[in-house]
Design a protein around this motif. Structure first.
Motif, mmCIF file in Angstrom:
data_model
loop_
_atom_site.group_PDB
_atom_site.id
_atom_site.type_symbol
_atom_site.label_atom_id
_atom_site.label_comp_id
_atom_site.label_asym_id
_atom_site.label_seq_id
_atom_site.Cartn_x
_atom_site.Cartn_y
_atom_site.Cartn_z
ATOM 1 N N LEU A 1 0.844 -1.188 0.000
ATOM 2 C CA LEU A 1 0.000 0.000 0.000
ATOM 3 C C LEU A 1 0.882 1.242 0.000
ATOM 4 O O LEU A 1 0.675 2.170 -0.779
ATOM 5 C CB LEU A 1 -0.897 -0.007 1.238
ATOM 6 C CG LEU A 1 -1.859 1.165 1.393
ATOM 7 C CD1 LEU A 1 -2.977 1.057 0.376
ATOM 8 C CD2 LEU A 1 -2.430 1.180 2.804
ATOM 9 N N ILE A 2 1.881 1.241 0.863
ATOM 10 C CA ILE A 2 2.756 2.400 0.974
ATOM 11 C C ILE A 2 3.995 1.990 1.753
ATOM 12 O O ILE A 2 3.971 1.023 2.520
ATOM 13 C CB ILE A 2 2.032 3.556 1.693
ATOM 14 C CG1 ILE A 2 2.871 4.834 1.629
ATOM 15 C CG2 ILE A 2 1.733 3.183 3.133
ATOM 16 C CD1 ILE A 2 2.089 6.050 2.050
ATOM 17 N N GLU A 3 5.088 2.704 1.547
ATOM 18 C CA GLU A 3 6.288 2.442 2.319
ATOM 19 C C GLU A 3 6.877 3.778 2.735
ATOM 20 O O GLU A 3 6.838 4.751 1.975
ATOM 21 C CB GLU A 3 7.294 1.663 1.471
ATOM 22 C CG GLU A 3 8.528 1.275 2.259
ATOM 23 C CD GLU A 3 9.548 0.512 1.421
ATOM 24 O OE1 GLU A 3 9.130 -0.297 0.569
ATOM 25 O OE2 GLU A 3 10.742 0.740 1.638
ATOM 26 N N GLY A 4 7.432 3.867 3.951
ATOM 27 C CA GLY A 4 8.021 5.130 4.390
ATOM 28 C C GLY A 4 8.573 5.050 5.789
ATOM 29 O O GLY A 4 8.658 3.963 6.375
ATOM 30 N N THR A 5 8.949 6.200 6.320
ATOM 31 C CA THR A 5 9.449 6.241 7.692
ATOM 32 C C THR A 5 8.270 6.079 8.635
ATOM 33 O O THR A 5 7.124 6.336 8.251
ATOM 34 C CB THR A 5 10.124 7.594 7.973
ATOM 35 O OG1 THR A 5 9.140 8.620 7.801
ATOM 36 C CG2 THR A 5 11.286 7.829 7.027
ATOM 37 N N PRO A 6 8.551 5.686 9.866
ATOM 38 C CA PRO A 6 7.447 5.515 10.820
ATOM 39 C C PRO A 6 6.593 6.766 10.938
ATOM 40 O O PRO A 6 5.366 6.672 10.975
ATOM 41 C CB PRO A 6 8.176 5.214 12.132
ATOM 42 C CG PRO A 6 9.442 4.568 11.715
ATOM 43 C CD PRO A 6 9.838 5.205 10.418
ATOM 44 N N ALA A 7 7.253 7.944 10.963
ATOM 45 C CA ALA A 7 6.486 9.171 11.115
ATOM 46 C C ALA A 7 5.532 9.369 9.938
ATOM 47 O O ALA A 7 4.349 9.668 10.118
ATOM 48 C CB ALA A 7 7.447 10.368 11.215
ATOM 49 N N ALA A 8 6.058 9.121 8.735
ATOM 50 C CA ALA A 8 5.231 9.297 7.539
ATOM 51 C C ALA A 8 4.074 8.318 7.543
ATOM 52 O O ALA A 8 2.935 8.673 7.209
ATOM 53 C CB ALA A 8 6.082 9.122 6.286
ATOM 54 N N ILE A 9 4.358 7.091 7.933
ATOM 55 C CA ILE A 9 3.310 6.074 7.930
ATOM 56 C C ILE A 9 2.235 6.419 8.947
ATOM 57 O O ILE A 9 1.043 6.324 8.683
ATOM 58 C CB ILE A 9 3.909 4.683 8.253
ATOM 59 C CG1 ILE A 9 4.882 4.254 7.170
ATOM 60 C CG2 ILE A 9 2.817 3.656 8.453
ATOM 61 C CD1 ILE A 9 4.259 3.957 5.840
ATOM 62 N N ALA A 10 2.684 6.872 10.120
ATOM 63 C CA ALA A 10 1.729 7.158 11.201
ATOM 64 C C ALA A 10 0.761 8.257 10.780
ATOM 65 O O ALA A 10 -0.377 8.288 11.230
ATOM 66 C CB ALA A 10 2.476 7.557 12.465
ATOM 67 N N GLN A 11 1.245 9.168 9.917
ATOM 68 C CA GLN A 11 0.389 10.293 9.543
ATOM 69 C C GLN A 11 -0.423 10.030 8.281
ATOM 70 O O GLN A 11 -1.333 10.767 7.969
ATOM 71 C CB GLN A 11 1.251 11.542 9.336
ATOM 72 C CG GLN A 11 1.675 12.156 10.662
ATOM 73 C CD GLN A 11 2.910 13.006 10.507
ATOM 74 O OE1 GLN A 11 3.335 13.278 9.394
ATOM 75 N NE2 GLN A 11 3.474 13.413 11.627
ATOM 76 N N ASN A 12 -0.046 8.978 7.574
ATOM 77 C CA ASN A 12 -0.706 8.744 6.289
ATOM 78 C C ASN A 12 -2.184 8.412 6.472
ATOM 79 O O ASN A 12 -2.536 7.474 7.193
ATOM 80 C CB ASN A 12 0.002 7.603 5.569
ATOM 81 C CG ASN A 12 -0.515 7.439 4.161
ATOM 82 O OD1 ASN A 12 -1.660 7.038 3.972
ATOM 83 N ND2 ASN A 12 0.304 7.777 3.190
#
Ligand SMILES: Nc1ncnc2c1ncn2[C@@H]1O[C@H](COP(=O)(O)OP(=O)(O)O)[C@@H](O)[C@H]1O
Ligand SMILES: [Mg+2]
Lengths: 343, 289, 256
Positions: free
Chosen positions: C231-242
């Protein structure tokens, strides 16, 4: 996070050694001989003196124990259920028989050649069939045995077909000990070979290889995950087991001087399973208990009421599976544990 | 040239007879092995029992052929249900070794019992006069009884397949073979289903054993002697499959007959080789799920 | 081989696909696990996370696509061959020998890695070096006190630790942890986290986890998998806000 995790602090070597030694000793103990293991051999030697009239039956029992050991390696240790191990037993029997009927009657080298031929047949057939699992594998073992049975049956020119192989001439053991009418030499010959085979089995099941076989039996997924080449291990076990089965068949051929199609029959494959189960599977000594029990009972029955033999052994099997799945050794273990628990 | 046609007719004819008997006997085994996950090595004993009971009813009680066969099937079916409830059921989906030993034990019991009751010699089956003799087909004299066997077999197979397509039991059975857990969750009583499937399979085996006593002679060692062929039909056809074993039986029947005709020295050898090859290529059988 | 400028990853999958019949469980997944990574793979139940681990480790053969380990294609290698190259997995559901002791469980793995497990002559108990190594490992992970206890007698948390210890006995370069804290009582979760945090830095770790507390504590990078697809990949911060992630995964946490 917690104080109990020993992160990088060096452990106290003194306490470490005590705990480690205790843990490792539990691991190391299993391969040491226990005095109890002398029992079968004492019994076998005693039988030689006490029952001089039954040495022929005794030799058969000793040789068949090797067959049961070979099946135990597969079923009890590697977890490969086979319905066609007579294929390898019979290969050994016919190899030894054909050698002796065609001018090479030396028993010891005959035995070795039989072991090699059986191992080869086991290795080739195993490489083919061990890729399958479960019922399909069971079928494949059965079909391999049926195939060899047909070969022996149709190659009547060499094997004598349904009449059995005639004209075996077995020379004296090491050129010294001639097989006598009473079966003394045969008995001692079988006992010696059994002793060697048992030693090999014992070493193998206590080795790292043996452990990995048990691992495969208990949990294949885990063994794959730790990098065990599962198929190759199984094939090794199958080949070794085939060699042992071949030796057993060869011994019986040499000591009875006859090989019939029965050595390759489904009945042979089935009855050895039964003998092993009666004794107990996967405990090395099941063969030493189950085979004598079965064969002596069969011998007695055959003189009293042969018709009922099949019926009663069948009924006995059903009860065994229902109520005593560990066989004689299982019952013994349970008994000992209860005694210890009660004391 | 003209010699080939009768030979081919003969092979097709006798091959078909063998196939019909093999299929009737083995189809139940396919269900037991595929659906219940149980290696019933003793399945052939039901066929043997069907044969022995029918032949006894014919010889000693003088019953009409059809009645004797039907009675034999009923008797064997009832016995099989008792065995299923008392013994088999406990081992469904269980340890293979236990199943092998249990059913090996049952085979031995059947050998002992048959020897005691009927003796070690083959038990003759009295065929009604109307079905004796031969009939001329394109220059070949073919036994009437075998023709009867083929027709009977064809009718039964058609009925069986229709029943599995059209009846509630058939739908449940197909659903369970397809996905057992799913079948359970939609409320199919699998315990009862297993018992019925087992009974049906044993009944068909008894029928095959009784009708086919001429193909597979009634001897005490029956269950053991023919076990390999029964298992081959099931394994090659595909465990759990109803139709697969039919084609496997055809293959075995025709091949076996042709070999006996042209290369008798090969015997069953070729069939075993073929089976091994098929199972290596298709471990689940030709029509296995 | 296609001339990508990047250095080879510890693990790289391309168009990895697995279907059971018509049911696609892993749907053309392209995924990179960098060297020394602490990478979490999250996603709802049934997303195909375990299947992904099975594919990468070789327990399952993919329907199509490739798997590369340090740039070398391992798609057709057996599981054993992948383990020999340092690719090791743990199981979501314990796969331990319950009657054997902790030491024996780890010892089996060490024996296999040392290449001693094919030896049919030497008594297993004589392989002192194996036992020493296994015991040292148990000390390192805090299981020494349980060394001679059978798995069946351990608390579930310690069983889960043994599951990881067995993997460590294989000296992995890439470690796939399939929900290491699954089923562990809250009080013992800390033990597992400590263990993961103490893993040598040069091991690339792919952590599959349901417990977001663990994921955000350990992972430097997160991939979200739903219905077999990334679905998506990123840093924890980015994922938490997505928002998408919050919708399908984080937001979906129902009170249980
Ligand atoms: N061997 C299999 N046969 C059929 N379906 C399977 C098989 N293994 C997994 N699945 C299905 O694939 C999906 C993903 O499973 P899994 O990888 O275990 O998910 P996760 O680990 O993310 O919870 C599930 O719907 C599961 O039912
Ligand atoms: Mg999962």
């Amino acid at each position: 996070m917690t104080s109990e995790t020993p992160t990088t602090s060096k452990p106290n070597t003194a306490t470490r050694d005590v705990a480690a030694t205790a843990a490792m000793d539990a691991f190391a103990r299993t391969h040491r001989l226990s005095p109890l293991e002398a029992l079968p051999w004492l019994a076998a030697v005693a039988a030689y003196f006490v029952f001089p009239d039954y040495l022929a039956l005794g030799s058969q029992i000793l040789a068949t124990i090797i067959f049961a050991l070979s099946v135990d390696l597969l079923i009890g240790y590697a977890g490969i259920v086979t319905l066609g191990h007579a294929a390898l037993f019979g290969t050994g029997a016919y190899t030894a028989g054909l050698l002796a009927a065609n001018g090479w009657g030396d028993p010891v080298s005959g035995l070795l050649i039989a072991a090699l031929v059986s191992a080869l047949v086991g290795c080739v057939s195993g490489a083919l069939i061990l890729r399958t699992h479960g019922l399909t594998l069971l079928m494949q073992t059965l079909v391999v045995a049926a195939l060899l049975y047909e070969v022996a049956n149709k190659a009547g020119y060499y094997t004598g077909g349904g009449d059995g192989l005639q004209g075996m001439e077995v020379w004296p053991v090491f050129g010294l000990y001639r097989f006598d009418m009473l079966g003394k030499v045969a008995y001692l010959y079988c006992l010696t070979v059994l002793c060697v085979c048992w030693l090999v089995m014992r070493i193998v099941v206590n080795s790292a290889f043996g452990r990995s076989l048990m691992g495969i039996r208990e949990n294949v997924a885990r063994m794959h995950a730790i990098g065990t080449p599962v198929e190759r291990r199984k094939l090794m076990a199958y080949t070794l087991s085939a060699a042992l089965a071949g030796i057993s068949g060869a011994l019986i051929a040499q000591t009875t001087g006859f090989v019939g199609l029965g050595v390759l029959s489904l009945e042979r494959s089935g009855s050895i399973l039964i003998m092993l189960i009666i004794g107990g599977v996967g405990q090395l000594y099941g063969a030493f208990i189950g085979v004598p029990l079965y064969m002596i009972a069969q011998d007695r029955f055959a003189t009293i009421a042969p018709v009922f033999w099949y019926f009663w052994i069948g009924l006995f099997m059903v009860f065994l599976v229902l109520f005593a799945r560990g066989g004689a050794l299982g019952i013994l273990h349970r008994f000992v544990r209860r005694k210890e628990g009660g004391a | 040239m003209s010699e080939y046609v009768p030979a081919l007719i003969s092979i097709a004819f006798h091959g078909l007879t063998l196939a019909m008997v093999l299929y009737l006997i083995s189809v139940g085994l396919s269900v037991t092995m595929g659906l219940m996950g149980f290696v019933n090595l003793a399945h052939g004993a039901f066929a043997m029992a069907g044969g022995y009971v029918a032949s006894t009813l014919l010889a000693h009680f003088g019953l009409p052929f059809a009645i004797a066969i039907l009675l034999a099937v009923v008797v064997v079916t009832l016995v099989s249900v008792v065995l299923e409830r008392l013994l088999y059921r406990r081992f469904y989906g269980g340890v293979e070794l236990d199943q092998v030993l249990l059913t090996m034990g049952l085979i031995f019991i059947s050998v002992g019992a048959a020897t005691y009751i009927w003796g070690p010699l083959p038990q003759p089956m009295q065929i009604p006069r109307a079905l004796q003799g031969g009939i001329d087909v394109l220059g070949r004299i073919l036994p009437v009884y075998r023709l009867f066997l083929i027709i009977c077999g064809a009718i039964i197979v058609t009925l069986l397949w229709l029943a599995l397509e059209r009846t509630r039991f058939g739908a449940q059975l197909r659903a369970a073979v397809d996905n057992l857990r799913m079948a359970e969750t939609v409320g199919i009583n699998t315990s009862r289903l297993f018992a019925s499937a087992f009974a049906l399979g044993s009944g068909l085996a008894a029928l095959g054993g009784a009708l086919g006593a001429e193909v597979f002679a009634l001897t005490p060692g029956y269950a053991l002697e023919h076990l390999v062929y029964f298992l081959i039909v099931v394994a090659v056809g595909g465990l759990g499959s109803i139709r697969g074993p039919f084609f496997a039986a055809l293959m075995v029947g025709i091949t076996d007959t042709a070999l006996k005709y042209y290369v008798p020295e090969l015997g069953a050898f070729f069939i075993y080789l073929l089976t091994m090859a098929i199972l290596l290529r298709y471990p689940r059988g030709l029509m296995g799920t | 081989m296609t001339g990508t400028p990047t250095t080879p990853a510890a693990i790289e999958t391309r168009q990895l696909r697995k279907s059971f019949g018509a049911f696609v469980v892993t749907d053309d997944v392209d995924f990179r696990l960098e060297h020394g990574a602490r990478h979490a793979l999250i996603g709802p139940n049934g997303a195909g996370k375990t299947t992904f681990v099975n594919l990468v480790s070789g327990a399952l053969a993919p329907t199509s696509g490739t798997i590369a380990l340090n740039g070398a294609d391992v798609t057709s290698l057996s599981q054993a061959q992948r383990v020999k190259r340092g690719l090791v997995r743990t199981f979501q559901i314990n796969q331990l020998f319950r009657k054997l002791t902790v030491l024996e469980n780890v010892g089996l793995a060490v024996t296999e890695r040392n290449g001693l497990a094919g030896n049919a002559w030497r008594p297993a108990g004589r392989n002192r070096a194996v036992l020493d190594e296994a015991y040292t490992l148990l000390e390192r992970v805090g299981l020494a006190a349980d060394a001679s206890r059978a798995i069946a007698d351990l608390s579930y948390g310690r069983q889960r630790m043994t599951e990881i210890a067995v993997a460590l006995g294989l000296k992995p370069k890439v470690l796939l942890l399939d929900e290491p804290a699954a089923g562990v009582p809250t009080g013992d979760v800390g033990l597992i986290i400590d263990l993961i945090e103490q893993l040598p830095a040069d091991i690339a770790v792919l952590l599959i986890e349901h417990d977001m507390a663990i994921v955000f504590r350990v992972a430097k990078r997160i991939t979200v998998l739903t219905e077999g697809r990334v679905l998506i990949e990123g840093t924890p911060a980015a994922i938490a806000q997505n928002p998408k992630v919050r919708e399908v995964y984080l937001g979906e946490r129902k009170p249980q």
